[in-house]
Design a protein around this motif. Structure first.
Motif, mmCIF file in Angstrom:
data_model
loop_
_atom_site.group_PDB
_atom_site.id
_atom_site.type_symbol
_atom_site.label_atom_id
_atom_site.label_comp_id
_atom_site.label_asym_id
_atom_site.label_seq_id
_atom_site.Cartn_x
_atom_site.Cartn_y
_atom_site.Cartn_z
ATOM 1 N N LYS A 281 0.819 -1.208 0.000
ATOM 2 C CA LYS A 281 0.000 0.000 0.000
ATOM 3 C C LYS A 281 0.858 1.266 0.000
ATOM 4 O O LYS A 281 0.384 2.337 -0.361
ATOM 5 C CB LYS A 281 -0.920 0.006 1.222
ATOM 6 N N ALA A 282 2.120 1.119 0.411
ATOM 7 C CA ALA A 282 2.962 2.298 0.592
ATOM 8 C C ALA A 282 3.914 2.570 -0.561
ATOM 9 O O ALA A 282 4.087 3.717 -0.957
ATOM 10 C CB ALA A 282 3.772 2.151 1.884
ATOM 11 N N VAL A 283 4.545 1.528 -1.113
ATOM 12 C CA VAL A 283 5.676 1.745 -2.027
ATOM 13 C C VAL A 283 5.216 2.236 -3.399
ATOM 14 O O VAL A 283 4.045 2.166 -3.741
ATOM 15 C CB VAL A 283 6.510 0.451 -2.183
ATOM 16 N N CYS A 284 6.184 2.723 -4.192
ATOM 17 C CA CYS A 284 5.870 3.310 -5.492
ATOM 18 C C CYS A 284 5.373 2.287 -6.515
ATOM 19 O O CYS A 284 4.560 2.604 -7.363
ATOM 20 C CB CYS A 284 7.109 4.019 -6.052
ATOM 21 N N ARG A 316 14.684 4.104 -12.711
ATOM 22 C CA ARG A 316 13.577 3.297 -12.211
ATOM 23 C C ARG A 316 12.845 3.949 -11.042
ATOM 24 O O ARG A 316 11.942 3.348 -10.470
ATOM 25 C CB ARG A 316 14.089 1.913 -11.793
ATOM 26 N N LEU A 317 13.217 5.157 -10.696
ATOM 27 C CA LEU A 317 12.531 5.856 -9.609
ATOM 28 C C LEU A 317 11.248 6.476 -10.147
ATOM 29 O O LEU A 317 11.156 7.674 -10.407
ATOM 30 C CB LEU A 317 13.454 6.912 -8.990
ATOM 31 N N VAL A 318 10.228 5.631 -10.295
ATOM 32 C CA VAL A 318 9.038 6.016 -11.062
ATOM 33 C C VAL A 318 8.218 7.112 -10.390
ATOM 34 O O VAL A 318 7.503 7.843 -11.075
ATOM 35 C CB VAL A 318 8.132 4.796 -11.323
ATOM 36 N N CYS A 319 8.273 7.230 -9.069
ATOM 37 C CA CYS A 319 7.462 8.264 -8.420
ATOM 38 C C CYS A 319 7.972 9.663 -8.729
ATOM 39 O O CYS A 319 7.228 10.631 -8.597
ATOM 40 C CB CYS A 319 7.394 8.039 -6.917
ATOM 41 N N ILE A 501 -1.767 13.107 -23.015
ATOM 42 C CA ILE A 501 -0.526 12.390 -22.684
ATOM 43 C C ILE A 501 -0.413 12.220 -21.170
ATOM 44 O O ILE A 501 -0.056 11.148 -20.672
ATOM 45 C CB ILE A 501 0.700 13.137 -23.257
ATOM 46 N N CYS A 502 -0.755 13.283 -20.420
ATOM 47 C CA CYS A 502 -0.636 13.233 -18.958
ATOM 48 C C CYS A 502 -1.719 12.372 -18.330
ATOM 49 O O CYS A 502 -1.460 11.640 -17.363
ATOM 50 C CB CYS A 502 -0.672 14.642 -18.379
ATOM 51 N N THR A 503 -2.915 12.435 -18.850
ATOM 52 C CA THR A 503 -4.004 11.591 -18.328
ATOM 53 C C THR A 503 -3.657 10.129 -18.497
ATOM 54 O O THR A 503 -3.857 9.311 -17.587
ATOM 55 C CB THR A 503 -5.329 11.916 -19.061
ATOM 56 N N GLU A 504 -3.126 9.786 -19.649
ATOM 57 C CA GLU A 504 -2.746 8.400 -19.916
ATOM 58 C C GLU A 504 -1.605 7.953 -18.995
ATOM 59 O O GLU A 504 -1.614 6.848 -18.455
ATOM 60 C CB GLU A 504 -2.323 8.261 -21.376
ATOM 61 N N PHE A 505 -0.648 8.838 -18.778
ATOM 62 C CA PHE A 505 0.469 8.519 -17.886
ATOM 63 C C PHE A 505 -0.027 8.256 -16.465
ATOM 64 O O PHE A 505 0.359 7.284 -15.815
ATOM 65 C CB PHE A 505 1.481 9.669 -17.869
ATOM 66 N N ASN A 506 -0.918 9.117 -15.983
ATOM 67 C CA ASN A 506 -1.381 9.018 -14.607
ATOM 68 C C ASN A 506 -2.324 7.848 -14.364
ATOM 69 O O ASN A 506 -2.582 7.477 -13.214
ATOM 70 C CB ASN A 506 -2.068 10.330 -14.176
ATOM 71 N N SER A 507 -2.833 7.263 -15.441
ATOM 72 C CA SER A 507 -3.751 6.129 -15.293
ATOM 73 C C SER A 507 -3.021 4.792 -15.289
ATOM 74 O O SER A 507 -3.643 3.738 -15.176
ATOM 75 C CB SER A 507 -4.788 6.137 -16.433
ATOM 76 N N PRO A 509 -1.200 1.514 -14.115
ATOM 77 C CA PRO A 509 -1.306 0.757 -12.862
ATOM 78 C C PRO A 509 -0.035 0.891 -12.029
ATOM 79 O O PRO A 509 1.056 1.009 -12.572
ATOM 80 C CB PRO A 509 -1.533 -0.679 -13.322
ATOM 81 N N ARG A 510 -0.168 0.848 -10.711
ATOM 82 C CA ARG A 510 0.952 1.080 -9.818
ATOM 83 C C ARG A 510 1.915 -0.100 -9.791
ATOM 84 O O ARG A 510 3.066 0.034 -9.357
ATOM 85 C CB ARG A 510 0.443 1.398 -8.417
#
Length: 511
Positions: A281-284, A316-319, A501-507, A509-510
């Motif tokens: 639940k916590a990690v990136c 790889r620091l995706v956050c 482009i940003c909407t797609e990026f933010n959607s 999966p984690r």
């Protein structure tokens, strides 16, 4: 080199003998060796092993044994490695091969240390450690935790050009021990760590993460802006509060969260855990990269190198990645006769207006461009320009070609010349701009690009064919294809394209 020397010195001092695993490709003049047969302790272990003929440049396991100080170290050239002379040094080591044949008696020697002598020192991250100061950890384990931090600091080689580090201790409430700008070298940080007293209390990790998000990564505390923000959370057992909401807010602020958990809950303790899956639940990302579980405090030292390697892997620091700093964007520009010189300049302005919205550098978003008619021309590749100003100037210099319209061949060419050279972990975005129907098939080249992970947007003007625009575009078509009747109206799509482009990026999966 400094990083390896300091890490090596500590290993040698603590361990009279140990097994080192040398990676391939470390025969390099940058990694100095002092002596022949007997080597000064700040020599590169793996280069010494190559020099002595125990391994070659393909790497391998070696046994390293500490020996007494030596009155003189003789330099020589052997097996492609030049060792240097030294009058005296306080500590020495020997290297031996055929590790499997050795009788290794000491507990230290049975451990295998991976000696990452080829790690780059380019590790520019702003790093915060959340250390567990709760009463449940106990005094002895608190000391082990501090020793772990000290080892991490040595391996990182803290400095203003590389990683900076601060520490927050948490219990009932978190408090900053020191921030990013307090110390700018490893020695001072290690001294500060040694003086940290245990504060006690519960293990309120969620509260600590909220504190970090609101208070730690501020410009006033030394946050550099251009360096990824990283938090490493040390947890003995499990948190005594919830972490999910605080972690989500921190991740959305661009903070990369890592967890190092030690000695998790036993079966009879699991009913006390507030969130059983608190790490995920916590990690990136929930793919294992951001979490290290250590079964015992006494094996915590094994986590030093894996953790350092991960926090320094900035790709790889995706956050810390956003829709504006994490893509390779290739423009495929129609230069056919029907466009005309004036309209071509309008298209280039459109390309420039899109490009300038992104954060452009070698490690952020990169821009490339192809112009096509019947033929194709690489105007510039992703690795050509590493600043926004240089990219915008290069776009302005593109000269109009004139000719036919083979859009399918242009997509194939861009896939080969641009996107085959894209960096791993970069989003690949192709923006095709055309004013007419193609003379060749666009469907197969577009499908191949999609299958290779390219996100394709199509921009059609005037006589462009709607069916072709939809075939070029990634699904869903409505979000990836645009049509405008006149060149002068292209500017209307800049904001919408960036937003999509940003909407797609933010959607994404984690996991």
């Amino acid at each position: 080199l400094k990083k390896e020397i300091r890490l090596l010195l500590r290993i040698l001092i603590i361990n009279p003998e140990f097994i080192a695993k040398c990676p391939p490709g470390c025969q390099d003049v940058k990694y100095h060796v002092y002596g022949t047969d007997i080597y000064a302790s700040f020599s590169s272990v793996c280069s010494a092993a190559i020099h002595s003929g125990i391994i070659d440049n393909t790497g391998g396991k070696i046994l390293v044994q500490k020996v007494a100080s030596h009155s003189g170290y003789r330099g020589s050239f052997s097996n492609g490695v030049r060792s240097l002379s030294l009058p005296r040094w306080r500590e020495s080591f020997l290297v031996a091969g055929n590790v499997g044949k050795h009788q290794v008696h000491s507990q230290a020697a049975q451990r295998t240390f991976s000696v990452f002598v080829c790690l780059t020192s380019d590790c520019k991250v702003d790093l915060s450690f959340l250390i567990d100061g709760s009463w449940s950890i106990g005094k002895r384990r608190f000391q082990i935790q501090k020793q772990f931090l000290s080892n991490v600091v040595e391996a990182l080689d803290v400095g203003s050009a590389g990683p900076l580090m601060g520490i927050i201790q948490y219990g009932n409430n978190p408090s900053t021990e020191f921030n990013l700008k307090t110390y700018t070298n490893s020695k001072d940080i290690r001294n500060a760590i040694e003086k940290i007293p245990q504060k006690g209390g519960l293990s309120n990790v969620g509260r600590a993460l909220s504190f970090v998000n609101k208070n730690f990564f501020l410009d006033a505390n030394g946050n550099r802006g251009g360096a990824p923000n990283v938090v490493v959370v040390m947890v003995d057992g499990w948190p005594t509060d919830k972490v999910e909401e605080a972690s989500r807010l921190a991740r959305e602020s661009g903070i990369n969260i890592f967890f190092v958990t030690i000695e998790g809950a036993a079966e009879n303790e699991k009913q006390n855990v507030i969130e059983t899956d608190f790490v995920d639940k916590a990690v990136c990302r929930t793919n294992g990269f951001y979490s290290i579980n250590v079964p015992s405090w006494f094996s915590l030292h094994k986590a030093v190198q894996p953790l350092v390697k991960r926090v320094c892997d900035t790709n790889r620091l995706v956050c810390s990645k956003t829709c504006l700093n994490s893509a390779d964007i290739g423009f495929v520009i129609d230069g056919s006769s029907s466009v005309g010189t004036d309209n071509f300049r309008t298209v280039l302005q459109f390309v420039a207006n899109i490009s300038k919205e992104f954060e452009i550098s070698d490690t952020d978003t990169r821009i490339g461009a192809v112009q096509y008619t019947y033929e194709q021309r690489l105007e510039f590749g992703f690795d050509k320009y590493s600043s926004k100003q240089d990219v915008l100037s290069a776009i302005k210099r593109i000269s109009y070609w004139s000719g036919g319209t083979s859009t399918g061949a242009a997509i194939s060419y861009a896939s080969e010349q641009l996107f085959n050279k894209s960096k791993p972990n970069k989003r690949k975005i192709m923006i095709v701009i055309t004013d007419g129907r193609s003379y060749d098939d666009v469907r197969v080249p577009a499908m191949t690009a999609h299958q290779n992970g390219v996100i394709a947007y199509s921009i059609g003007i005037a006589w462009a064919a709607q069916d072709e625009l939809e075939a070029i575009a990634t699904d869903p078509d409505k979000e990836h294809s645009f049509f405008v009747d006149e060149f002068d109206n292209l500017y209307q799509f800049v904001n919408q394209l960036i937003q999509n482009i940003c909407t797609e990026f933010n959607s994404q999966p984690r996991n």
